[in-house]
Scaffold this motif. Sequence first.
Motif, PDB file in Angstrom:
ATOM      1  N   ASN A  13      15.729  -6.745  22.228  1.00  0.00           N
ATOM      2  CA  ASN A  13      14.447  -7.199  21.688  1.00  0.00           C
ATOM      3  C   ASN A  13      13.458  -7.069  22.840  1.00  0.00           C
ATOM      4  O   ASN A  13      13.526  -7.815  23.812  1.00  0.00           O
ATOM      5  CB  ASN A  13      14.545  -8.644  21.215  1.00  0.00           C
ATOM      6  CG  ASN A  13      13.240  -9.175  20.649  1.00  0.00           C
ATOM      7  OD1 ASN A  13      12.153  -8.826  21.108  1.00  0.00           O
ATOM      8  ND2 ASN A  13      13.345 -10.044  19.654  1.00  0.00           N
ATOM      9  N   HIS A  14      12.555  -6.108  22.743  1.00  0.00           N
ATOM     10  CA  HIS A  14      11.693  -5.815  23.887  1.00  0.00           C
ATOM     11  C   HIS A  14      10.603  -6.858  24.076  1.00  0.00           C
ATOM     12  O   HIS A  14       9.948  -6.867  25.125  1.00  0.00           O
ATOM     13  CB  HIS A  14      11.140  -4.398  23.763  1.00  0.00           C
ATOM     14  CG  HIS A  14      12.222  -3.371  23.796  1.00  0.00           C
ATOM     15  ND1 HIS A  14      13.073  -3.225  24.871  1.00  0.00           N
ATOM     16  CD2 HIS A  14      12.641  -2.467  22.854  1.00  0.00           C
ATOM     17  CE1 HIS A  14      13.955  -2.259  24.611  1.00  0.00           C
ATOM     18  NE2 HIS A  14      13.722  -1.797  23.396  1.00  0.00           N
ATOM     19  N   ASN A 255      19.213  -6.212  13.056  1.00  0.00           N
ATOM     20  CA  ASN A 255      17.782  -6.533  13.059  1.00  0.00           C
ATOM     21  C   ASN A 255      17.063  -5.441  13.839  1.00  0.00           C
ATOM     22  O   ASN A 255      16.373  -5.696  14.813  1.00  0.00           O
ATOM     23  CB  ASN A 255      17.551  -7.914  13.680  1.00  0.00           C
ATOM     24  CG  ASN A 255      16.153  -8.442  13.453  1.00  0.00           C
ATOM     25  OD1 ASN A 255      15.343  -7.833  12.753  1.00  0.00           O
ATOM     26  ND2 ASN A 255      15.843  -9.572  14.066  1.00  0.00           N
ATOM     27  N   ASP A 256      17.225  -4.212  13.366  1.00  0.00           N
ATOM     28  CA  ASP A 256      16.820  -3.021  14.095  1.00  0.00           C
ATOM     29  C   ASP A 256      15.604  -2.384  13.416  1.00  0.00           C
ATOM     30  O   ASP A 256      15.689  -1.910  12.275  1.00  0.00           O
ATOM     31  CB  ASP A 256      17.998  -2.042  14.123  1.00  0.00           C
ATOM     32  CG  ASP A 256      17.787  -0.864  15.066  1.00  0.00           C
ATOM     33  OD1 ASP A 256      16.626  -0.487  15.311  1.00  0.00           O
ATOM     34  OD2 ASP A 256      18.792  -0.299  15.535  1.00  0.00           O
ATOM     35  N   ASP A 257      14.478  -2.374  14.126  1.00  0.00           N
ATOM     36  CA  ASP A 257      13.246  -1.809  13.561  1.00  0.00           C
ATOM     37  C   ASP A 257      13.404  -0.350  13.166  1.00  0.00           C
ATOM     38  O   ASP A 257      12.672   0.146  12.296  1.00  0.00           O
ATOM     39  CB  ASP A 257      12.105  -1.908  14.583  1.00  0.00           C
ATOM     40  CG  ASP A 257      11.713  -3.332  14.921  1.00  0.00           C
ATOM     41  OD1 ASP A 257      12.240  -4.267  14.277  1.00  0.00           O
ATOM     42  OD2 ASP A 257      10.880  -3.513  15.831  1.00  0.00           O
ATOM     43  N   THR A 300       5.680  -9.596  17.224  1.00  0.00           N
ATOM     44  CA  THR A 300       4.628 -10.270  17.983  1.00  0.00           C
ATOM     45  C   THR A 300       4.343  -9.573  19.303  1.00  0.00           C
ATOM     46  O   THR A 300       3.181  -9.347  19.664  1.00  0.00           O
ATOM     47  CB  THR A 300       5.025 -11.733  18.245  1.00  0.00           C
ATOM     48  OG1 THR A 300       5.172 -12.390  16.990  1.00  0.00           O
ATOM     49  CG2 THR A 300       3.976 -12.444  19.081  1.00  0.00           C
ATOM     50  N   HIS A 301       5.376  -9.230  20.050  1.00  0.00           N
ATOM     51  CA  HIS A 301       5.123  -8.671  21.378  1.00  0.00           C
ATOM     52  C   HIS A 301       4.728  -7.199  21.338  1.00  0.00           C
ATOM     53  O   HIS A 301       4.149  -6.698  22.310  1.00  0.00           O
ATOM     54  CB  HIS A 301       6.313  -8.926  22.297  1.00  0.00           C
ATOM     55  CG  HIS A 301       6.369 -10.349  22.750  1.00  0.00           C
ATOM     56  ND1 HIS A 301       7.069 -11.309  22.061  1.00  0.00           N
ATOM     57  CD2 HIS A 301       5.766 -10.994  23.791  1.00  0.00           C
ATOM     58  CE1 HIS A 301       6.912 -12.480  22.649  1.00  0.00           C
ATOM     59  NE2 HIS A 301       6.129 -12.319  23.698  1.00  0.00           N
ATOM     60  N   ALA A 302       4.979  -6.532  20.241  1.00  0.00           N
ATOM     61  CA  ALA A 302       4.391  -5.200  20.063  1.00  0.00           C
ATOM     62  C   ALA A 302       2.883  -5.328  19.884  1.00  0.00           C
ATOM     63  O   ALA A 302       2.105  -4.551  20.442  1.00  0.00           O
ATOM     64  CB  ALA A 302       5.022  -4.493  18.864  1.00  0.00           C
ATOM     65  N   THR A 303       2.461  -6.348  19.114  1.00  0.00           N
ATOM     66  CA  THR A 303       1.020  -6.548  18.924  1.00  0.00           C
ATOM     67  C   THR A 303       0.365  -7.073  20.203  1.00  0.00           C
ATOM     68  O   THR A 303      -0.779  -6.728  20.495  1.00  0.00           O
ATOM     69  CB  THR A 303       0.738  -7.491  17.741  1.00  0.00           C
ATOM     70  OG1 THR A 303       1.267  -8.793  17.999  1.00  0.00           O
ATOM     71  CG2 THR A 303       1.358  -6.955  16.465  1.00  0.00           C
ATOM     72  N   ILE A 304       1.073  -7.893  20.975  1.00  0.00           N
ATOM     73  CA  ILE A 304       0.531  -8.339  22.259  1.00  0.00           C
ATOM     74  C   ILE A 304       0.348  -7.146  23.199  1.00  0.00           C
ATOM     75  O   ILE A 304      -0.652  -7.066  23.935  1.00  0.00           O
ATOM     76  CB  ILE A 304       1.442  -9.409  22.882  1.00  0.00           C
ATOM     77  CG1 ILE A 304       1.298 -10.732  22.118  1.00  0.00           C
ATOM     78  CG2 ILE A 304       1.125  -9.619  24.362  1.00  0.00           C
ATOM     79  CD1 ILE A 304       2.247 -11.833  22.562  1.00  0.00           C
TER      80      ILE A 304
END
Length: 392
Positions: A13-14, A255-257, A300-304
């Motif tokens: 989870n990046h 839970n893989d995008d 969330t952290h992709a949008t951050i």
Amino acid sequence: MHFTLYANGSSKNHGCEAIWRSTLSILELSENEIFYLSPNPEDEVLYGNPVPSDRLIAANIKRSFVVRAVNKVSSKLIGRGLIPEKFDTSFYEKPFSQSAVALSCGGDNYCYGKAPLWLAAANRKAAEMGVPTVLWGCSVEPSVLKDPAIVRDLQSYALICARESLTYEALLAAGVDKNTHLYPDPAFCLGAEEGPLPEGFVPGNTVGINVSPLILRLEKDKGTALSNFRALISHILQNTDMHIALIPHVVWPGNDDRKPLQLLYNEFAASGRVCLAEDDNCLRLKGLIGRCRFFVGARTHATIAAYSSMVPTLVAGYSVKARGIAKDLFGTDKHYVVPVQQMTGKNELLEAFLWLYENDKTVRARLEEIMPGYKTRAAAAKEPVMQLVSGR
């Protein structure tokens, strides 16, 4: 002096990766000053966590299968569990015994319904060992604060750093106000690295899109979320010259995008204007997101990563954190967040994107204006942590 970072997911989870990287930077800690607890230490090695192997602790939260089964049945029948749950907390002993402070840094652990009981168990273990705990960069769903046990657990933290104002206000209203502060998510301070671009990615004229399996589970009507993304992609391809980059930010098994993104890629690949980015570390992913013209994301952290790169961003949100961060940046979440649970048709995301498209210069100017101070404020979270350490 050592610090323990715990209650964070693995670096597949990046967002979790972004948290530990930015936390080490903000607190100015070297890898030799850290104990890092991960459910999968091998993932930390894979993505370059520099903490030495003897300080990289496997955090395996063990629960009794029988107790879980009995409590699951009793919760359905009478609304509560019958048997108090116990957790193996022995893996905390080595890091806690050598640390001045322990940071619980999984930012959304209190976001999804009833907070995990293992968080309270970790807090009790730290109290037994005399180690102050910090709830670091957190969001808390206001509804969970109706549970007195959760309020007591939150009150046991020596310091809470809420990452958005909706959480901060809810905590104060619930009486969690002993040492509670408002600081932006530490990942706003994350650096970026520019790597090779996916074939078909046009810098400055590509819309980055992130979809997560989580929003598919939280949608009110099955299929609605993906229908919204399909409608958005179709409109962009038919009515603009922009390209599309499908960007995963979590690649956990189960839970893989990449799974929902692969579905979208298969549907639109023939256009020649859609690419599917490879998995990479959070620095490279932020470098890619930062070269987008727009970003539409669920994680969330992709949008951050997008916000902090001054990229106009639309969030397919699913909890208080998305609304709170948008409110703090823009004064409102209207136009910036589309709650997945409220999607009933197929065009809600497209309608919000059209507003963003028409107002992109204003939105970008707002981000350019606010972001330097916002990052400075995020970095200032170091101050109360160090005050806590020096006061021991």
